[in-house]
Write a protein that holds these residues in place. Structure first.
Motif, PDB file in Angstrom:
ATOM      1  N   ALA A 281       0.825  -1.216   0.000  1.00  0.00           N
ATOM      2  CA  ALA A 281       0.000   0.000   0.000  1.00  0.00           C
ATOM      3  C   ALA A 281       0.855   1.261   0.000  1.00  0.00           C
ATOM      4  CB  ALA A 281      -0.930  -0.004   1.216  1.00  0.00           C
ATOM      5  N   LYS A 282       2.117   1.129   0.424  1.00  0.00           N
ATOM      6  CA  LYS A 282       3.058   2.248   0.412  1.00  0.00           C
ATOM      7  C   LYS A 282       3.877   2.299  -0.878  1.00  0.00           C
ATOM      8  CE  LYS A 282       2.154   3.811   4.553  1.00  0.00           C
ATOM      9  NZ  LYS A 282       1.618   5.173   4.791  1.00  0.00           N
ATOM     10  N   GLY A 283       3.510   1.476  -1.844  1.00  0.00           N
ATOM     11  CA  GLY A 283       4.194   1.492  -3.137  1.00  0.00           C
ATOM     12  C   GLY A 283       5.382   0.563  -3.243  1.00  0.00           C
ATOM     13  N   LEU A 284       5.600  -0.295  -2.262  1.00  0.00           N
ATOM     14  CA  LEU A 284       6.716  -1.239  -2.304  1.00  0.00           C
ATOM     15  C   LEU A 284       6.289  -2.542  -2.977  1.00  0.00           C
ATOM     16  CD1 LEU A 284       8.044  -0.610   1.321  1.00  0.00           C
ATOM     17  CD2 LEU A 284       9.044   0.219  -0.820  1.00  0.00           C
ATOM     18  N   ASN A 285       7.239  -3.168  -3.639  1.00  0.00           N
ATOM     19  CA  ASN A 285       6.931  -4.350  -4.451  1.00  0.00           C
ATOM     20  C   ASN A 285       7.496  -5.631  -3.833  1.00  0.00           C
ATOM     21  OD1 ASN A 285       5.679  -2.992  -6.802  1.00  0.00           O
ATOM     22  ND2 ASN A 285       7.705  -2.083  -7.026  1.00  0.00           N
ATOM     23  N   PHE A 286       6.792  -6.733  -4.105  1.00  0.00           N
ATOM     24  CA  PHE A 286       7.255  -8.065  -3.739  1.00  0.00           C
ATOM     25  C   PHE A 286       7.218  -8.946  -4.983  1.00  0.00           C
ATOM     26  CE2 PHE A 286       6.309  -6.342   0.337  1.00  0.00           C
ATOM     27  CZ  PHE A 286       7.071  -7.045   1.253  1.00  0.00           C
ATOM     28  N   CYS A 287       8.080  -9.944  -4.996  1.00  0.00           N
ATOM     29  CA  CYS A 287       8.132 -10.849  -6.141  1.00  0.00           C
ATOM     30  C   CYS A 287       8.404 -12.270  -5.654  1.00  0.00           C
ATOM     31  CB  CYS A 287       9.217 -10.418  -7.135  1.00  0.00           C
ATOM     32  SG  CYS A 287      10.908 -10.565  -6.478  1.00  0.00           S
ATOM     33  N   TYR A 288       8.167 -13.236  -6.554  1.00  0.00           N
ATOM     34  CA  TYR A 288       8.491 -14.626  -6.262  1.00  0.00           C
ATOM     35  C   TYR A 288       9.902 -14.907  -6.777  1.00  0.00           C
ATOM     36  CZ  TYR A 288       3.547 -15.237  -5.286  1.00  0.00           C
ATOM     37  OH  TYR A 288       2.288 -15.130  -4.749  1.00  0.00           O
ATOM     38  N   PRO A 289      10.831 -15.162  -5.877  1.00  0.00           N
ATOM     39  CA  PRO A 289      12.210 -15.378  -6.333  1.00  0.00           C
ATOM     40  C   PRO A 289      12.388 -16.749  -6.966  1.00  0.00           C
ATOM     41  CG  PRO A 289      12.056 -15.779  -3.984  1.00  0.00           C
ATOM     42  CD  PRO A 289      10.697 -15.290  -4.412  1.00  0.00           C
ATOM     43  N   GLN A 290      13.307 -16.806  -7.880  1.00  0.00           N
ATOM     44  CA  GLN A 290      13.734 -18.098  -8.405  1.00  0.00           C
ATOM     45  C   GLN A 290      14.903 -18.577  -7.551  1.00  0.00           C
ATOM     46  OE1 GLN A 290      14.771 -18.100 -12.550  1.00  0.00           O
ATOM     47  NE2 GLN A 290      15.819 -20.085 -12.428  1.00  0.00           N
ATOM     48  N   LEU A 291      14.802 -19.777  -7.011  1.00  0.00           N
ATOM     49  CA  LEU A 291      15.869 -20.332  -6.178  1.00  0.00           C
ATOM     50  C   LEU A 291      16.784 -21.190  -7.039  1.00  0.00           C
ATOM     51  CD1 LEU A 291      16.155 -19.850  -3.083  1.00  0.00           C
ATOM     52  CD2 LEU A 291      13.909 -19.300  -4.003  1.00  0.00           C
ATOM     53  N   THR A 292      18.087 -21.049  -6.792  1.00  0.00           N
ATOM     54  CA  THR A 292      19.057 -21.765  -7.607  1.00  0.00           C
ATOM     55  C   THR A 292      20.187 -22.317  -6.747  1.00  0.00           C
ATOM     56  OG1 THR A 292      20.624 -21.539  -9.448  1.00  0.00           O
ATOM     57  CG2 THR A 292      20.302 -19.619  -8.047  1.00  0.00           C
ATOM     58  N   LYS A 293      20.806 -23.387  -7.215  1.00  0.00           N
ATOM     59  CA  LYS A 293      22.007 -23.924  -6.567  1.00  0.00           C
ATOM     60  C   LYS A 293      23.257 -23.505  -7.325  1.00  0.00           C
ATOM     61  CE  LYS A 293      22.040 -26.336  -3.453  1.00  0.00           C
ATOM     62  NZ  LYS A 293      22.090 -26.067  -1.999  1.00  0.00           N
ATOM     63  N   PRO A 361       7.192 -14.718  -0.868  1.00  0.00           N
ATOM     64  CA  PRO A 361       7.610 -13.632  -1.763  1.00  0.00           C
ATOM     65  C   PRO A 361       8.619 -12.743  -1.033  1.00  0.00           C
ATOM     66  CG  PRO A 361       5.220 -13.875  -1.767  1.00  0.00           C
ATOM     67  CD  PRO A 361       5.727 -14.730  -0.655  1.00  0.00           C
ATOM     68  N   VAL A 362       9.511 -12.114  -1.797  1.00  0.00           N
ATOM     69  CA  VAL A 362      10.570 -11.302  -1.186  1.00  0.00           C
ATOM     70  C   VAL A 362      10.465  -9.863  -1.682  1.00  0.00           C
ATOM     71  CG1 VAL A 362      12.088 -13.293  -0.995  1.00  0.00           C
ATOM     72  CG2 VAL A 362      12.251 -11.811  -3.014  1.00  0.00           C
ATOM     73  N   PRO A 363      11.001  -8.906  -0.926  1.00  0.00           N
ATOM     74  CA  PRO A 363      10.982  -7.513  -1.354  1.00  0.00           C
ATOM     75  C   PRO A 363      11.747  -7.310  -2.658  1.00  0.00           C
ATOM     76  CG  PRO A 363      11.516  -7.681   0.990  1.00  0.00           C
ATOM     77  CD  PRO A 363      11.574  -9.065   0.435  1.00  0.00           C
ATOM     78  N   GLY A 364      11.105  -6.685  -3.636  1.00  0.00           N
ATOM     79  CA  GLY A 364      11.763  -6.424  -4.911  1.00  0.00           C
ATOM     80  C   GLY A 364      10.838  -6.711  -6.069  1.00  0.00           C
ATOM     81  N   THR A 365      11.291  -6.375  -7.256  1.00  0.00           N
ATOM     82  CA  THR A 365      10.503  -6.627  -8.465  1.00  0.00           C
ATOM     83  C   THR A 365      10.974  -7.871  -9.217  1.00  0.00           C
ATOM     84  OG1 THR A 365      11.968  -5.127  -9.686  1.00  0.00           O
ATOM     85  CG2 THR A 365       9.940  -4.196  -8.783  1.00  0.00           C
ATOM     86  N   GLU A 366      12.186  -8.343  -8.897  1.00  0.00           N
ATOM     87  CA  GLU A 366      12.731  -9.524  -9.584  1.00  0.00           C
ATOM     88  C   GLU A 366      13.908 -10.042  -8.772  1.00  0.00           C
ATOM     89  OE1 GLU A 366      15.133 -10.474 -13.700  1.00  0.00           O
ATOM     90  OE2 GLU A 366      13.710  -8.785 -13.678  1.00  0.00           O
ATOM     91  N   ALA A 367      14.023 -11.378  -8.665  1.00  0.00           N
ATOM     92  CA  ALA A 367      15.133 -11.924  -7.880  1.00  0.00           C
ATOM     93  C   ALA A 367      15.432 -13.363  -8.267  1.00  0.00           C
ATOM     94  CB  ALA A 367      14.837 -11.852  -6.387  1.00  0.00           C
ATOM     95  N   THR A 368      16.709 -13.664  -8.383  1.00  0.00           N
ATOM     96  CA  THR A 368      17.217 -15.031  -8.454  1.00  0.00           C
ATOM     97  C   THR A 368      18.193 -15.182  -7.294  1.00  0.00           C
ATOM     98  OG1 THR A 368      17.001 -15.171 -10.870  1.00  0.00           O
ATOM     99  CG2 THR A 368      18.498 -16.730  -9.795  1.00  0.00           C
ATOM    100  N   LEU A 369      17.902 -16.100  -6.385  1.00  0.00           N
ATOM    101  CA  LEU A 369      18.655 -16.185  -5.142  1.00  0.00           C
ATOM    102  C   LEU A 369      19.199 -17.586  -4.921  1.00  0.00           C
ATOM    103  CD1 LEU A 369      16.122 -14.155  -2.974  1.00  0.00           C
ATOM    104  CD2 LEU A 369      18.242 -13.314  -3.996  1.00  0.00           C
TER     105      LEU A 369
END
Length: 510
Positions: A281-293, A361-369
């Protein structure tokens, strides 16, 4: 149909330890504040153990992400919340029944709980029939739920409860009070003259008048007089009350354990979704990260979730940052002026990985972790007289313990270590630590005031906290990937010792 869990696919549940404690690094990363806020309104479910247990299987993480995606549908989310409210009411009724003293009152609240339970379960079946479910967890649970509602045991529970409620509602009796004497008898079609009295006096009414009717509240408890009246009513209608007694005996544990497990576990998702909604609601984004080894990771527009939650009630912006590591890069060396967001960036890096390992989901618009095995943190602590160690020795002991336990799949967050010694010693010790980290091939964020550490090897990457070019005293809180130049650090030192141009001029004037 066998259904296991909304948190774990079949088989993975067996891997849950009996005792789940809060991870050691929570304090350094401010994750304790986050989990407290997430679970604050859901304390009856005891959700914290779920948030203390990171996953190490990518398939289990995907399993949870699928459920989060299903709950993005507003109708599905509202259906689950409505179901949870009704089941919470069932628990309150059952707890009340156990605490009450009078037997027939206990049976009455037990019956109310059973009716509420059946309505909640039946309602959820109807709500989920048209829901666009795709997750394995929801689809398997929906199959179980449909089978359960059609079972003879549930149908008997539901139909008997409705019949008893109907028969109890049909009971009519009269209470006769003469002084201290109270008698109870069956209703004998006595005429109620109240409506006739109202019609008679209606013609004398002049305008709106104050009403003196009192709605008597339904109280959970009864007095000893009321209890005796109820016993008398039971003697007048023994068949109905015997059926109520038999119902309570035959269905003592009517709450299905699978339904109960679902009700608790789904709150893991609901509580996190509600927490995210406040930040979104404050304009911050969440995304579904891709998990990798594999060791190639990145994130866009990521932010410190604890700081963002704090900013909900305090002024100030939350500045998102990006990062990436590829090929042989493993260590981010963060330098720059104090109060520029370096420690916040380091916390954010670890927070992202931890939340991702929960399947959230994690804070951000895109993530590979990276799917890590352990997170280790070293943040400055006050000296303790109990361990009889100075600050430098304490730093060395703690870092040695981390390096002994860490593996190539670990994540290390080292925040401004060796600040209590000389610059030359700090450089020497920091390089030795980073060489050990490099030999481990582990991911690390190293926050430091020593710029030359960023060029130690091809595994190290320099990121710098920036300032406003026109006014170096102002921080942007942006951490950018660029070589450390020492200028921001020099300004910071000059400010610390009051040696900036403006301050020196002021001192000369004095």
């Amino acid at each position: 149909m066998v259904w296991t869990s909304m948190l774990f696919p079949t088989g993975a549940v067996d891997e849950i330890p009996n005792v789940i404690s809060r991870p050691d690094f929570f304090e350094d990363l401010n994750l304790g504040q986050v989990i407290d806020a997430i679970t604050e309104q859901k304390q009856e479910y005891d959700l914290k153990p779920f948030f203390y247990l990171p996953l190490h299987d990518i398939e289990v993480i995907r399993y949870r992400q699928e459920i989060f995606r299903d709950l993005e549908n507003a109708n599905t989310l509202n259906a689950i919340k409505t179901f949870a409210e009704k089941i919470s009411l069932v628990r309150r009724y059952l707890n009340l029944a156990q605490k009450l003293y009078y037997k027939r009152q206990q049976e009455g609240w037990f019956l109310e709980a059973a009716v509420a339970y059946c309505q909640a379960v039946s309602g959820l079946v109807g709500d989920l029939e048209g829901a666009p479910l795709r997750s394995r967890g929801f689809l398997d649970f929906q199959t179980y739920l449909t089978t359960y509602v059609a079972s003879p045991a549930f149908r008997s529970l539901h139909e008997e409860a409705r019949a008893l409620k109907h028969d109890l509602a049909s009971i009519k009796y009269c209470v006769i009070i003469r002084g201290n004497w109270v008698g109870v008898r069956k209703y004998e079609s006595e005429i109620d003259y109240s409506s006739e009295v109202e019609r008679t006096f209606e013609k004398f009414k002049q305008g709106d008048t104050k009403g003196y009717r009192i709605d008597l509240p339904i109280l959970s408890g009864v007095s000893h007089v009321e209890a005796q009246i109820l016993d008398c009513v039971a003697k007048l209608y023994p068949d109905i009350f015997k059926r109520v007694e038999a119902y309570c005996l035959n269905h003592q544990n009517f709450v299905d354990p699978v339904i109960s497990t679902f009700d608790r576990e789904i709150q893991f998702f609901i509580s996190y979704i509600d927490f995210m909604a406040n930040l979104e609601a404050k304009g911050l984004n969440f995304c579904y990260p891709q998990l990798t080894k594999t060791k190639s990771i990145h994130a866009k527009d990521a932010f410190d979730i604890a700081l963002a939650h704090k900013r909900l009630s305090e002024p100030g912006l939350v500045v998102p940052n990006d990062f990436y590591l590829e090929r042989k890069e493993r260590i981010i060396v963060v330098s720059g002026p104090n109060q520029g967001g370096k420690t916040t960036f380091a916390r954010m890096f670890a927070q992202l990985h931890y939340l991702a390992s929960l399947g959230c989901p994690v804070p951000g618009t895109e993530a590979t972790l990276f799917l890590y095995d352990q997170i280790f943190t070293h943040f400055e602590k006050e000296e303790s007289v109990r361990n009889l160690r100075g600050k430098l020795q304490d730093d060395l002991v703690r870092i040695h313990a981390i390096l002994e336990e860490a593996t190539s799949e670990s994540i290390l967050i080292l925040n401004e270590v060796f600040t209590s010694t000389t610059l030359n010693d700090a450089i020497f010790l920091s390089k030795e630590v980073l060489k050990r980290v490099i030999s481990l091939d582990a991911f690390c964020v190293f926050v430091t005031f020593i710029d030359e550490l960023s060029t130690l090897s091809e595994q190290t990457v320099s990121m710098v906290s920036t300032v406003v070019p026109e006014n170096p005293a102002l921080r942007t809180f942006k951490i950018v990937r660029r070589p450390a130049d020492g200028l921001a650090y020099a300004i910071c030192i000059a400010e610390k010792y009051h040696l900036t141009y403006d301050l020196i001029k002021e001192r000369i004037k004095e």
